[in-house]
Design an enzyme around this catalytic site. Structure first.
Site, PDB file in Angstrom:
ATOM      1  N   ASN A 115       0.866  -1.175   0.000  1.00 37.74           N
ATOM      2  CA  ASN A 115       0.000   0.000   0.000  1.00 37.74           C
ATOM      3  C   ASN A 115       0.906   1.229   0.000  1.00 37.74           C
ATOM      4  O   ASN A 115       1.472   1.586   1.026  1.00 37.74           O
ATOM      5  CB  ASN A 115      -0.889  -0.013   1.254  1.00 37.74           C
ATOM      6  CG  ASN A 115      -1.704   1.261   1.385  1.00 37.74           C
ATOM      7  OD1 ASN A 115      -1.864   2.001   0.407  1.00 37.74           O
ATOM      8  ND2 ASN A 115      -2.225   1.511   2.574  1.00 37.74           N
ATOM      9  N   TRP A 116       1.027   1.850  -1.174  1.00 35.15           N
ATOM     10  CA  TRP A 116       1.970   2.972  -1.298  1.00 35.15           C
ATOM     11  C   TRP A 116       1.399   4.288  -0.765  1.00 35.15           C
ATOM     12  O   TRP A 116       2.084   5.293  -0.745  1.00 35.15           O
ATOM     13  CB  TRP A 116       2.396   3.126  -2.755  1.00 35.15           C
ATOM     14  CG  TRP A 116       3.370   2.063  -3.201  1.00 35.15           C
ATOM     15  CD1 TRP A 116       4.000   1.140  -2.407  1.00 35.15           C
ATOM     16  CD2 TRP A 116       3.829   1.826  -4.536  1.00 35.15           C
ATOM     17  NE1 TRP A 116       4.819   0.350  -3.165  1.00 35.15           N
ATOM     18  CE2 TRP A 116       4.741   0.743  -4.479  1.00 35.15           C
ATOM     19  CE3 TRP A 116       3.568   2.421  -5.771  1.00 35.15           C
ATOM     20  CZ2 TRP A 116       5.384   0.247  -5.619  1.00 35.15           C
ATOM     21  CZ3 TRP A 116       4.206   1.923  -6.901  1.00 35.15           C
ATOM     22  CH2 TRP A 116       5.104   0.852  -6.818  1.00 35.15           C
ATOM     23  N   LYS A 117       0.124   4.302  -0.431  1.00 34.63           N
ATOM     24  CA  LYS A 117      -0.520   5.524   0.077  1.00 34.63           C
ATOM     25  C   LYS A 117      -0.251   6.687  -0.889  1.00 34.63           C
ATOM     26  O   LYS A 117      -0.216   6.468  -2.099  1.00 34.63           O
ATOM     27  CB  LYS A 117      -0.028   5.820   1.492  1.00 34.63           C
ATOM     28  CG  LYS A 117      -0.076   4.588   2.392  1.00 34.63           C
ATOM     29  CD  LYS A 117       0.120   4.906   3.835  1.00 34.63           C
ATOM     30  CE  LYS A 117       0.221   3.615   4.634  1.00 34.63           C
ATOM     31  NZ  LYS A 117       0.147   3.829   6.062  1.00 34.63           N
ATOM     32  N   HIS A 150      -9.390   1.393   4.609  1.00 36.13           N
ATOM     33  CA  HIS A 150      -8.124   1.557   5.342  1.00 36.13           C
ATOM     34  C   HIS A 150      -8.355   2.526   6.507  1.00 36.13           C
ATOM     35  O   HIS A 150      -9.159   3.453   6.403  1.00 36.13           O
ATOM     36  CB  HIS A 150      -7.055   2.104   4.391  1.00 36.13           C
ATOM     37  CG  HIS A 150      -5.691   2.092   4.988  1.00 36.13           C
ATOM     38  ND1 HIS A 150      -5.254   3.079   5.843  1.00 36.13           N
ATOM     39  CD2 HIS A 150      -4.671   1.200   4.897  1.00 36.13           C
ATOM     40  CE1 HIS A 150      -4.021   2.791   6.235  1.00 36.13           C
ATOM     41  NE2 HIS A 150      -3.642   1.661   5.679  1.00 36.13           N
ATOM     42  N   GLU A 202      -6.788   4.959   7.512  1.00 34.81           N
ATOM     43  CA  GLU A 202      -6.618   6.386   7.173  1.00 34.81           C
ATOM     44  C   GLU A 202      -7.863   6.920   6.470  1.00 34.81           C
ATOM     45  O   GLU A 202      -8.236   8.081   6.655  1.00 34.81           O
ATOM     46  CB  GLU A 202      -5.351   6.566   6.322  1.00 34.81           C
ATOM     47  CG  GLU A 202      -4.095   6.383   7.168  1.00 34.81           C
ATOM     48  CD  GLU A 202      -2.891   5.824   6.442  1.00 34.81           C
ATOM     49  OE1 GLU A 202      -2.844   5.875   5.199  1.00 34.81           O
ATOM     50  OE2 GLU A 202      -1.974   5.328   7.127  1.00 34.81           O
ATOM     51  N   GLU A 239      -5.531  -4.718  10.598  1.00 37.05           N
ATOM     52  CA  GLU A 239      -4.485  -3.725  10.822  1.00 37.05           C
ATOM     53  C   GLU A 239      -4.784  -2.959  12.109  1.00 37.05           C
ATOM     54  O   GLU A 239      -5.598  -2.022  12.104  1.00 37.05           O
ATOM     55  CB  GLU A 239      -4.443  -2.729   9.661  1.00 37.05           C
ATOM     56  CG  GLU A 239      -4.172  -3.359   8.324  1.00 37.05           C
ATOM     57  CD  GLU A 239      -3.532  -2.369   7.377  1.00 37.05           C
ATOM     58  OE1 GLU A 239      -2.387  -2.567   7.013  1.00 37.05           O
ATOM     59  OE2 GLU A 239      -4.186  -1.365   7.048  1.00 37.05           O
ATOM     60  N   GLY A 260       2.316   2.527  10.626  1.00 34.94           N
ATOM     61  CA  GLY A 260       3.244   3.640  10.451  1.00 34.94           C
ATOM     62  C   GLY A 260       3.910   4.089  11.732  1.00 34.94           C
ATOM     63  O   GLY A 260       4.551   5.144  11.771  1.00 34.94           O
ATOM     64  N   SER A 264       3.382  -1.945  10.408  1.00 29.21           N
ATOM     65  CA  SER A 264       4.838  -1.936  10.596  1.00 29.21           C
ATOM     66  C   SER A 264       5.494  -3.285  10.295  1.00 29.21           C
ATOM     67  O   SER A 264       6.419  -3.697  10.990  1.00 29.21           O
ATOM     68  CB  SER A 264       5.192  -1.450  12.012  1.00 29.21           C
ATOM     69  OG  SER A 264       4.742  -0.115  12.192  1.00 29.21           O
ATOM     70  N   GLY A 282       2.811  -0.948   4.342  1.00 31.47           N
ATOM     71  CA  GLY A 282       2.901   0.462   3.981  1.00 31.47           C
ATOM     72  C   GLY A 282       4.352   0.857   3.745  1.00 31.47           C
ATOM     73  O   GLY A 282       4.947   0.568   2.708  1.00 31.47           O
ATOM     74  N   GLY A 283       4.950   1.493   4.743  1.00 35.68           N
ATOM     75  CA  GLY A 283       6.288   2.094   4.616  1.00 35.68           C
ATOM     76  C   GLY A 283       7.333   1.187   3.987  1.00 35.68           C
ATOM     77  O   GLY A 283       8.076   1.613   3.084  1.00 35.68           O
TER      78      GLY A 283
END
Ligand code: PEP
Length: 253
Positions: free
Chosen positions: A10-12, A97, A99, A169, A175, A215, A236-237
């Site tokens: 997930n590159w956001k 998600h 966010e 999640e 994150g 994470s 993500g990151g």
């Protein structure tokens, strides 16, 4: 019941079309052929066509959007519909998600409409659920997760469920560098599967893939994936770097 692990990036709001091209240039060389793991990339909308172009002719990596409107078309400024995603080559859509829930006010009613629209279009939803730290510490974990599942999966038939991927999640692990321990993730995902069993029956619950997200890094992926109810990751990151994401995929195999 054996479930194929599915590992999604997930590159956001990261990765322009040219950055997407550099990532794929490296990443597709690492996975030229399909692996034991289903690999999915979710670039931002504007980078989807570039990703689809570079991924054409290979079947090792699938393409996902990060969100979608449940509306078919019309006066919805700034929104993207299922037909648009299909035409640019998406096979999956991340929905709900945390966010989207916390920053853009998406609730289970809206997410449920999106799940239906996604399935109707032949896309695979990656449905995110998860509790905040306050909810976990306040003893609300099971209540929150069962509410999210019941709400976002309302009206879904048991026969449709194996075509849906659930991403558990915990919001406090996204994150933050703070990962759920393998035991915490396993215990919670076992609970998620028990809710699916209550809603759709044991056979269906055993077939649904449940990802862990929060994470995930090359260093913790192997231990997490060894848990029986963890069937992949939403990353993500650590998915922004092709080598790091490749190491997570290898751990998932
Ligand atoms: C995510 O955004 O779904 C996520 C899990 O992010 P991170 O891996 O950075 O915690």
């Amino acid at each position: 019941m054996s479930r194929k692990n599915v590992i999604a990036a997930n590159w956001k709001m990261n990765m322009t079309p040219s950055e997407t091209a550099s990532f794929l240039d490296s990443f597709l060389k690492t996975f030229p052929e399909p692996t034991a793991v289903e690999i999915v990339l979710a670039p931002p909308f504007v980078s989807l066509p570039k990703a689809a172009e570079l991924m054409a002719g290979q079947s090792a990596v699938g393409l996902s959007a990060q969100n979608m409107s449940h509306e078919a078309s019309g006066a919805f400024t700034g929104e993207i519909n299922a037909a648009m995603l299909k035409e640019v080559g998406c096979q999956y859509v991340i929905l709900g998600h945390s966010e989207r829930r916390s920053l853009y006010g998406e609730n289970d009613v809206v997410i449920n409409k999106k799940v239906h629209a996604t399935l109707a279009a032949g896309l695979v939803p990656i449905l995110c659920i998860g509790e905040s730290l306050e909810e976990r510490d306040g003893g609300q974990l099971e209540f929150v997760l069962s509410q999210q599942l019941e709400g976002s999966l309302a009206g879904i038939d048991a026969a449709q469920m194996p075509g849906i991927i659930i991403a558990y999640e915990p919001v406090w692990a996204i994150g933050t560098g703070r990962t759920a321990t393998p035991d915490q993730a396993q215990e919670t995902q076992c609970y998620v599967r028990s809710v699916l069993e209550r809603l759709f029956g044991g056979e269906v619950a055993a077939a649904v893939r449940i990802q862990y997200g929060g994470s995930v890094k090359p260093g913790n992926a192997a231990e997490l994936i060894s848990q029986p109810d963890i069937d992949g990751f939403l990353v993500g990151g650590a998915s922004l770097d092709p080598a790091s994401f490749a190491d997570i995929v290898k751990a998932g195999a």
